[in-house]
Design an enzyme around this catalytic site. Structure first.
Site, PDB file in Angstrom:
ATOM      1  N   LYS A  31     -20.287   2.457  -1.735  1.00 50.53           N
ATOM      2  CA  LYS A  31     -20.403   1.237  -2.528  1.00 50.53           C
ATOM      3  C   LYS A  31     -19.373   1.276  -3.648  1.00 50.53           C
ATOM      4  O   LYS A  31     -19.322   2.222  -4.433  1.00 50.53           O
ATOM      5  CB  LYS A  31     -21.806   1.106  -3.115  1.00 50.53           C
ATOM      6  CG  LYS A  31     -21.995  -0.210  -3.887  1.00 50.53           C
ATOM      7  CD  LYS A  31     -23.453  -0.481  -4.184  1.00 50.53           C
ATOM      8  CE  LYS A  31     -23.911   0.106  -5.497  1.00 50.53           C
ATOM      9  NZ  LYS A  31     -23.429  -0.628  -6.680  1.00 50.53           N
ATOM     10  N   ASP A  58     -19.617  -4.332  -4.042  1.00 53.41           N
ATOM     11  CA  ASP A  58     -20.724  -4.852  -4.855  1.00 53.41           C
ATOM     12  C   ASP A  58     -20.166  -5.625  -6.055  1.00 53.41           C
ATOM     13  O   ASP A  58     -20.187  -5.149  -7.180  1.00 53.41           O
ATOM     14  CB  ASP A  58     -21.598  -3.674  -5.317  1.00 53.41           C
ATOM     15  CG  ASP A  58     -22.894  -4.133  -5.959  1.00 53.41           C
ATOM     16  OD1 ASP A  58     -23.262  -5.308  -5.801  1.00 53.41           O
ATOM     17  OD2 ASP A  58     -23.537  -3.299  -6.633  1.00 53.41           O
ATOM     18  N   LYS A  60     -21.199  -8.788  -6.824  1.00 47.53           N
ATOM     19  CA  LYS A  60     -22.239  -9.724  -7.308  1.00 47.53           C
ATOM     20  C   LYS A  60     -21.615 -11.045  -7.736  1.00 47.53           C
ATOM     21  O   LYS A  60     -21.727 -11.485  -8.884  1.00 47.53           O
ATOM     22  CB  LYS A  60     -23.029  -9.105  -8.459  1.00 47.53           C
ATOM     23  CG  LYS A  60     -23.801  -7.849  -8.062  1.00 47.53           C
ATOM     24  CD  LYS A  60     -24.775  -7.423  -9.136  1.00 47.53           C
ATOM     25  CE  LYS A  60     -25.628  -6.247  -8.709  1.00 47.53           C
ATOM     26  NZ  LYS A  60     -24.876  -4.981  -8.572  1.00 47.53           N
ATOM     27  N   ASP A  63     -20.184 -18.108  -8.558  1.00 48.88           N
ATOM     28  CA  ASP A  63     -19.203 -19.102  -9.030  1.00 48.88           C
ATOM     29  C   ASP A  63     -19.372 -20.349  -8.170  1.00 48.88           C
ATOM     30  O   ASP A  63     -20.306 -20.428  -7.364  1.00 48.88           O
ATOM     31  CB  ASP A  63     -17.777 -18.505  -8.926  1.00 48.88           C
ATOM     32  CG  ASP A  63     -16.847 -19.052 -10.000  1.00 48.88           C
ATOM     33  OD1 ASP A  63     -16.867 -20.293 -10.226  1.00 48.88           O
ATOM     34  OD2 ASP A  63     -16.097 -18.273 -10.614  1.00 48.88           O
ATOM     35  N   THR A 115     -32.679  -6.182 -11.728  1.00 44.70           N
ATOM     36  CA  THR A 115     -33.832  -5.384 -12.176  1.00 44.70           C
ATOM     37  C   THR A 115     -33.812  -5.164 -13.685  1.00 44.70           C
ATOM     38  O   THR A 115     -34.772  -4.684 -14.265  1.00 44.70           O
ATOM     39  CB  THR A 115     -33.890  -4.026 -11.436  1.00 44.70           C
ATOM     40  OG1 THR A 115     -32.571  -3.514 -11.351  1.00 44.70           O
ATOM     41  CG2 THR A 115     -34.449  -4.184 -10.052  1.00 44.70           C
ATOM     42  N   ARG A 208     -26.192   8.427  -8.699  1.00 45.77           N
ATOM     43  CA  ARG A 208     -26.203   9.667  -9.468  1.00 45.77           C
ATOM     44  C   ARG A 208     -26.879  10.878  -8.833  1.00 45.77           C
ATOM     45  O   ARG A 208     -26.383  11.996  -9.008  1.00 45.77           O
ATOM     46  CB  ARG A 208     -26.757   9.374 -10.860  1.00 45.77           C
ATOM     47  CG  ARG A 208     -25.745   8.570 -11.687  1.00 45.77           C
ATOM     48  CD  ARG A 208     -26.374   7.860 -12.833  1.00 45.77           C
ATOM     49  NE  ARG A 208     -27.298   6.815 -12.379  1.00 45.77           N
ATOM     50  CZ  ARG A 208     -27.945   6.008 -13.197  1.00 45.77           C
ATOM     51  NH1 ARG A 208     -27.803   6.125 -14.496  1.00 45.77           N
ATOM     52  NH2 ARG A 208     -28.742   5.068 -12.715  1.00 45.77           N
TER      53      ARG A 208
HETATM   54  O1  C5P Z   1     -27.104   6.174  -9.784  1.00 41.26           O
HETATM   55  P1  C5P Z   1     -28.113   5.339  -9.080  1.00 41.26           P
HETATM   56  O2  C5P Z   1     -28.648   5.949  -7.801  1.00 41.26           O
HETATM   57  O3  C5P Z   1     -29.203   4.840  -9.991  1.00 41.26           O
HETATM   58  O4  C5P Z   1     -27.232   4.105  -8.630  1.00 41.26           O
HETATM   59  C1  C5P Z   1     -27.740   2.997  -8.018  1.00 41.26           C
HETATM   60  C2  C5P Z   1     -26.636   2.015  -7.709  1.00 41.26           C
HETATM   61  O5  C5P Z   1     -27.237   0.830  -7.252  1.00 41.26           O
HETATM   62  C3  C5P Z   1     -25.781   1.615  -8.915  1.00 41.26           C
HETATM   63  O6  C5P Z   1     -24.469   1.336  -8.435  1.00 41.26           O
HETATM   64  C4  C5P Z   1     -26.424   0.361  -9.417  1.00 41.26           C
HETATM   65  O7  C5P Z   1     -25.520  -0.533 -10.014  1.00 41.26           O
HETATM   66  C5  C5P Z   1     -26.975  -0.250  -8.135  1.00 41.26           C
HETATM   67  N1  C5P Z   1     -28.156  -1.087  -8.308  1.00 41.26           N
HETATM   68  C6  C5P Z   1     -29.339  -0.651  -8.893  1.00 41.26           C
HETATM   69  N2  C5P Z   1     -30.426  -1.467  -9.015  1.00 41.26           N
HETATM   70  C7  C5P Z   1     -30.356  -2.693  -8.553  1.00 41.26           C
HETATM   71  C8  C5P Z   1     -29.194  -3.165  -7.942  1.00 41.26           C
HETATM   72  C9  C5P Z   1     -28.094  -2.333  -7.832  1.00 41.26           C
HETATM   73  O8  C5P Z   1     -29.437   0.480  -9.322  1.00 41.26           O
HETATM   74  N3  C5P Z   1     -31.417  -3.457  -8.627  1.00 41.26           N
END
Ligand code: C5P
Length: 234
Positions: A31, A58, A60, A63, A115, A208
């Site tokens: 991603k 991603d 998002k 427009d 979220t 992460r």
């Molecule tokens: O590091 P982590 O596992 O929390 O990353 C989750 C990824 O998914 C990040 O790139 C974050 O922007 C994305 N994301 C999220 N929650 C959402 C939509 C997208 O954590 N509701």
């Protein structure tokens, strides 16, 4: 079968590619989000594609339909496998994104309610009512799917209801995945890999827990094993 998409949330392309190098062939899809794309541009996508990887772009997008169609067509030309747009852009906007990728393998995924937004935030946004976020998520997911989206991004707790509403063909993407003992970071509600898969998710976006692990490959393998508990039993 559900699969893991690794979120390359890095401030520089060099760090992103170094991680991809370490993870090797086990990761099929990465991603690329706003930060990395804004720093590295389309070359990031081209480089990952040239390494044989799929890209979940991603961005998002939100427009007017004409602009969104242009961006979606550019993402398809780059070879992005997935592109995110905001369902809040409305039916014509989502439909324009879908029409622009027709004939290409690019899949349009709709983001419903971020979220980071709670009920009191929602009441202040035009087009949404002072509703429970879960209700708004289902309404926007239906709008997006009826307008041509191939799927939706949903937090783990919403996956089951969206699957029930959208049917078997919808692509459902769940971020916020953690194993027991992982740091929650800034995620407020997290879901285990098996939990998300059993609820009906097709793609698990993980950042992460893999990208900041001492051994990213081992972390990936642990999450993948946890997605398929039947394979680890015996
Ligand atoms: O590091 P982590 O596992 O929390 O990353 C989750 C990824 O998914 C990040 O790139 C974050 O922007 C994305 N994301 C999220 N929650 C959402 C939509 C997208 O954590 N509701």
């Amino acid at each position: 079968m559900a699969e893991i998409v690794v979120a390359l949330d890095f401030p520089s392309p060099e760090e992103a590619f170094a991680l991809a190098e370490r993870l090797g062939a086990r990761v099929r899809c990465y991603k690329v989000g706003l930060e990395l794309f804004t720093r590295g541009g389309p070359d990031i996508v081209r480089e990952l594609r040239s390494r044989g990887r799929e890209v979940f772009l991603d961005l998002k997008i939100h427009d007017i339909p004409n602009t969104v169609a242009g961006a979606a067509s550019a993402a398809a030309a780059l070879g992005a496998a997935y592109l995110t747009v905001h369902a809040l852009g409305g039916a014509r906007m989502v439909g324009a994104a879908r029409a622009a990728v027709e004939g290409a393998p690019t899949r349009i995924l709709a983001v419903t309610v971020l979220t980071s937004l709670a009920a009191d935030d929602l009441g202040k946004i035009p087009g949404t009512g002072p509703k429970a976020p879960a209700e708004e998520v289902l309404r926007l997911a239906a709008l997006a799917m009826e307008s041509g989206a191939h799927g939706v991004v949903a937090s783990g707790g919403e996956v089951r209801a969206i699957r029930a509403q959208a049917g078997a063909d919808a692509l459902i993407v769940a971020p916020g995945i953690r194993l027991p003992g992982d740091a929650q970071d800034d995620q407020r509600r997290v879901f285990g890999p098996a939990e998300a898969v059993l609820a009906g998710a097709d793609l698990l976006v993980v950042g992460r827990p893999i990208t900041r692990a001492v051994d990213p490959s081992a972390a990936f393998d642990r999450i993948e094993a946890a997605m398929r508990p039947e394979m680890t039993e015996a």
